[in-house]
Write a protein that holds these residues in place. Structure first.
Motif, PDB file in Angstrom:
ATOM      1  N   GLU A  69       0.830  -1.208   0.000  1.00  0.00           N
ATOM      2  CA  GLU A  69       0.000   0.000   0.000  1.00  0.00           C
ATOM      3  C   GLU A  69       0.866   1.260   0.000  1.00  0.00           C
ATOM      4  OE1 GLU A  69      -3.202   0.036  -0.511  1.00  0.00           O
ATOM      5  OE2 GLU A  69      -3.279  -2.139  -0.493  1.00  0.00           O
ATOM      6  N   LEU A  70       1.923   1.261   0.774  1.00  0.00           N
ATOM      7  CA  LEU A  70       2.817   2.421   0.802  1.00  0.00           C
ATOM      8  C   LEU A  70       3.540   2.589  -0.527  1.00  0.00           C
ATOM      9  CD1 LEU A  70       4.244   2.086   4.404  1.00  0.00           C
ATOM     10  CD2 LEU A  70       2.773   3.919   3.542  1.00  0.00           C
ATOM     11  N   ASP A  71       3.872   1.487  -1.177  1.00  0.00           N
ATOM     12  CA  ASP A  71       4.542   1.553  -2.472  1.00  0.00           C
ATOM     13  C   ASP A  71       3.617   2.126  -3.543  1.00  0.00           C
ATOM     14  OD1 ASP A  71       6.752   1.099  -4.231  1.00  0.00           O
ATOM     15  OD2 ASP A  71       5.731  -0.709  -4.971  1.00  0.00           O
ATOM     16  N   ARG A  72       2.334   1.832  -3.459  1.00  0.00           N
ATOM     17  CA  ARG A  72       1.351   2.330  -4.433  1.00  0.00           C
ATOM     18  C   ARG A  72       0.950   3.783  -4.185  1.00  0.00           C
ATOM     19  NH1 ARG A  72      -2.942  -2.618  -4.174  1.00  0.00           N
ATOM     20  NH2 ARG A  72      -1.605  -4.209  -5.092  1.00  0.00           N
ATOM     21  N   ALA A  73       1.179   4.273  -2.983  1.00  0.00           N
ATOM     22  CA  ALA A  73       0.706   5.596  -2.585  1.00  0.00           C
ATOM     23  C   ALA A  73       1.457   6.710  -3.328  1.00  0.00           C
ATOM     24  CB  ALA A  73       0.881   5.769  -1.084  1.00  0.00           C
ATOM     25  N   HIS A  74       0.786   7.831  -3.477  1.00  0.00           N
ATOM     26  CA  HIS A  74       1.394   9.007  -4.110  1.00  0.00           C
ATOM     27  C   HIS A  74       1.749  10.042  -3.044  1.00  0.00           C
ATOM     28  CE1 HIS A  74       0.603   7.585  -8.124  1.00  0.00           C
ATOM     29  NE2 HIS A  74      -0.619   7.269  -7.745  1.00  0.00           N
ATOM     30  N   GLY A  75       2.283   9.557  -1.945  1.00  0.00           N
ATOM     31  CA  GLY A  75       2.672  10.422  -0.844  1.00  0.00           C
ATOM     32  C   GLY A  75       2.547   9.659   0.461  1.00  0.00           C
ATOM     33  N   PRO A  76       3.055  10.212   1.530  1.00  0.00           N
ATOM     34  CA  PRO A  76       2.995   9.550   2.834  1.00  0.00           C
ATOM     35  C   PRO A  76       1.554   9.314   3.279  1.00  0.00           C
ATOM     36  CG  PRO A  76       4.551  11.366   2.875  1.00  0.00           C
ATOM     37  CD  PRO A  76       3.804  11.466   1.584  1.00  0.00           C
ATOM     38  N   ARG A  77       1.339   8.222   4.012  1.00  0.00           N
ATOM     39  CA  ARG A  77       0.011   7.846   4.486  1.00  0.00           C
ATOM     40  C   ARG A  77       0.018   7.693   5.998  1.00  0.00           C
ATOM     41  NH1 ARG A  77      -1.291   9.476   0.311  1.00  0.00           N
ATOM     42  NH2 ARG A  77      -2.265   8.381  -1.404  1.00  0.00           N
ATOM     43  N   SER A  78      -1.066   8.112   6.621  1.00  0.00           N
ATOM     44  CA  SER A  78      -1.229   7.917   8.063  1.00  0.00           C
ATOM     45  C   SER A  78      -1.713   6.495   8.320  1.00  0.00           C
ATOM     46  CB  SER A  78      -2.244   8.912   8.622  1.00  0.00           C
ATOM     47  OG  SER A  78      -3.546   8.609   8.139  1.00  0.00           O
ATOM     48  N   HIS A  89      15.428   9.388  -3.711  1.00  0.00           N
ATOM     49  CA  HIS A  89      15.185  10.698  -3.121  1.00  0.00           C
ATOM     50  C   HIS A  89      14.058  11.417  -3.858  1.00  0.00           C
ATOM     51  CE1 HIS A  89      16.086  14.366  -0.968  1.00  0.00           C
ATOM     52  NE2 HIS A  89      16.054  15.009  -2.131  1.00  0.00           N
ATOM     53  N   HIS A  90      13.219  12.103  -3.119  1.00  0.00           N
ATOM     54  CA  HIS A  90      12.140  12.889  -3.710  1.00  0.00           C
ATOM     55  C   HIS A  90      11.693  13.968  -2.725  1.00  0.00           C
ATOM     56  CE1 HIS A  90      10.206   9.709  -1.403  1.00  0.00           C
ATOM     57  NE2 HIS A  90       9.215  10.553  -1.201  1.00  0.00           N
ATOM     58  N   HIS A  91      10.838  14.860  -3.199  1.00  0.00           N
ATOM     59  CA  HIS A  91      10.343  15.968  -2.384  1.00  0.00           C
ATOM     60  C   HIS A  91       8.840  15.840  -2.212  1.00  0.00           C
ATOM     61  CE1 HIS A  91      14.178  18.103  -2.572  1.00  0.00           C
ATOM     62  NE2 HIS A  91      14.270  17.568  -3.782  1.00  0.00           N
ATOM     63  N   HIS A  92       8.285  16.611  -1.283  1.00  0.00           N
ATOM     64  CA  HIS A  92       6.858  16.572  -1.007  1.00  0.00           C
ATOM     65  C   HIS A  92       6.224  17.942  -1.165  1.00  0.00           C
ATOM     66  CE1 HIS A  92       8.328  13.147   1.545  1.00  0.00           C
ATOM     67  NE2 HIS A  92       7.474  12.575   0.745  1.00  0.00           N
ATOM     68  N   LEU A  93       4.964  17.933  -1.582  1.00  0.00           N
ATOM     69  CA  LEU A  93       4.118  19.123  -1.570  1.00  0.00           C
ATOM     70  C   LEU A  93       3.167  18.960  -0.396  1.00  0.00           C
ATOM     71  CD1 LEU A  93       3.194  19.415  -5.346  1.00  0.00           C
ATOM     72  CD2 LEU A  93       4.800  20.824  -4.059  1.00  0.00           C
ATOM     73  N   VAL A  94       3.066  19.988   0.449  1.00  0.00           N
ATOM     74  CA  VAL A  94       2.212  19.924   1.631  1.00  0.00           C
ATOM     75  C   VAL A  94       1.191  21.046   1.556  1.00  0.00           C
ATOM     76  CG1 VAL A  94       2.150  19.985   4.143  1.00  0.00           C
ATOM     77  CG2 VAL A  94       4.135  19.015   2.980  1.00  0.00           C
ATOM     78  N   CYS A  95      -0.088  20.690   1.614  1.00  0.00           N
ATOM     79  CA  CYS A  95      -1.150  21.690   1.630  1.00  0.00           C
ATOM     80  C   CYS A  95      -1.219  22.313   3.021  1.00  0.00           C
ATOM     81  CB  CYS A  95      -2.496  21.054   1.273  1.00  0.00           C
ATOM     82  SG  CYS A  95      -3.869  22.225   1.360  1.00  0.00           S
ATOM     83  N   GLN A  96      -1.087  23.618   3.113  1.00  0.00           N
ATOM     84  CA  GLN A  96      -1.097  24.332   4.384  1.00  0.00           C
ATOM     85  C   GLN A  96      -2.478  24.343   5.032  1.00  0.00           C
ATOM     86  OE1 GLN A  96       1.709  25.518   5.941  1.00  0.00           O
ATOM     87  NE2 GLN A  96       2.704  24.412   4.296  1.00  0.00           N
ATOM     88  N   GLU A  97      -3.544  24.133   4.247  1.00  0.00           N
ATOM     89  CA  GLU A  97      -4.891  24.170   4.797  1.00  0.00           C
ATOM     90  C   GLU A  97      -5.352  22.817   5.320  1.00  0.00           C
ATOM     91  OE1 GLU A  97      -7.808  26.207   2.528  1.00  0.00           O
ATOM     92  OE2 GLU A  97      -6.409  27.794   1.964  1.00  0.00           O
ATOM     93  N   CYS A  98      -5.205  21.761   4.504  1.00  0.00           N
ATOM     94  CA  CYS A  98      -5.744  20.456   4.907  1.00  0.00           C
ATOM     95  C   CYS A  98      -4.681  19.485   5.379  1.00  0.00           C
ATOM     96  CB  CYS A  98      -6.547  19.823   3.774  1.00  0.00           C
ATOM     97  SG  CYS A  98      -5.548  19.282   2.370  1.00  0.00           S
ATOM     98  N   GLY A  99      -3.398  19.780   5.120  1.00  0.00           N
ATOM     99  CA  GLY A  99      -2.327  18.921   5.568  1.00  0.00           C
ATOM    100  C   GLY A  99      -1.998  17.769   4.643  1.00  0.00           C
ATOM    101  N   THR A 100      -2.665  17.676   3.486  1.00  0.00           N
ATOM    102  CA  THR A 100      -2.380  16.611   2.528  1.00  0.00           C
ATOM    103  C   THR A 100      -0.928  16.704   2.065  1.00  0.00           C
ATOM    104  OG1 THR A 100      -4.661  16.626   1.763  1.00  0.00           O
ATOM    105  CG2 THR A 100      -3.040  15.623   0.298  1.00  0.00           C
ATOM    106  N   VAL A 101      -0.282  15.543   1.954  1.00  0.00           N
ATOM    107  CA  VAL A 101       1.110  15.481   1.520  1.00  0.00           C
ATOM    108  C   VAL A 101       1.186  14.599   0.283  1.00  0.00           C
ATOM    109  CG1 VAL A 101       3.467  14.846   2.162  1.00  0.00           C
ATOM    110  CG2 VAL A 101       1.877  15.653   3.910  1.00  0.00           C
ATOM    111  N   GLU A 102       1.814  15.105  -0.777  1.00  0.00           N
ATOM    112  CA  GLU A 102       2.000  14.325  -2.001  1.00  0.00           C
ATOM    113  C   GLU A 102       3.444  14.385  -2.437  1.00  0.00           C
ATOM    114  OE1 GLU A 102      -0.686  14.769  -5.169  1.00  0.00           O
ATOM    115  OE2 GLU A 102      -2.436  15.000  -3.882  1.00  0.00           O
TER     116      GLU A 102
END
Length: 78
Positions: free
Chosen positions: A4-13, A64-77
């Motif tokens: 599931e983590l490998d398929r994800a498009h960003g970190p998961r809780s 190595h990669h970078h993340h985009l973090v939404c400041q309003e909802c906290g979504t990370v991609e």
């Protein structure tokens, strides 16, 4: 869980993973498994501004990669 983590498009809780894996696996088991995977260096945690820990596979597995973090909802991609 690694799949599931490998398929994800960003970190998961843990809650995200629980929703994706299904209710057959108790949430407590997901937390315990994440702790074991973190100790083994397979996953690494990311702590968000909303006090939610999200996990992703370690960089030695994914590169190595970078993340985009939404400041309003906290979504990370990735």
């Amino acid at each position: 869980m690694v799949r599931e983590l490998d398929r994800a498009h960003g970190p998961r809780s843990a809650a995200d993973l629980h929703d994706e894996i299904g209710s057959d696996v108790p949430l407590s088991s997901i937390y315990r498994t994440l702790a074991v995977l973190e100790d083994a260096g397979i996953v690494r945690p990311h702590h968000s501004s909303k006090s939610v820990t999200r996990y992703e596979l370690s960089e030695w597995l994914t590169g190595h990669h970078h993340h985009l973090v939404c400041q309003e909802c906290g979504t990370v991609e990735d």
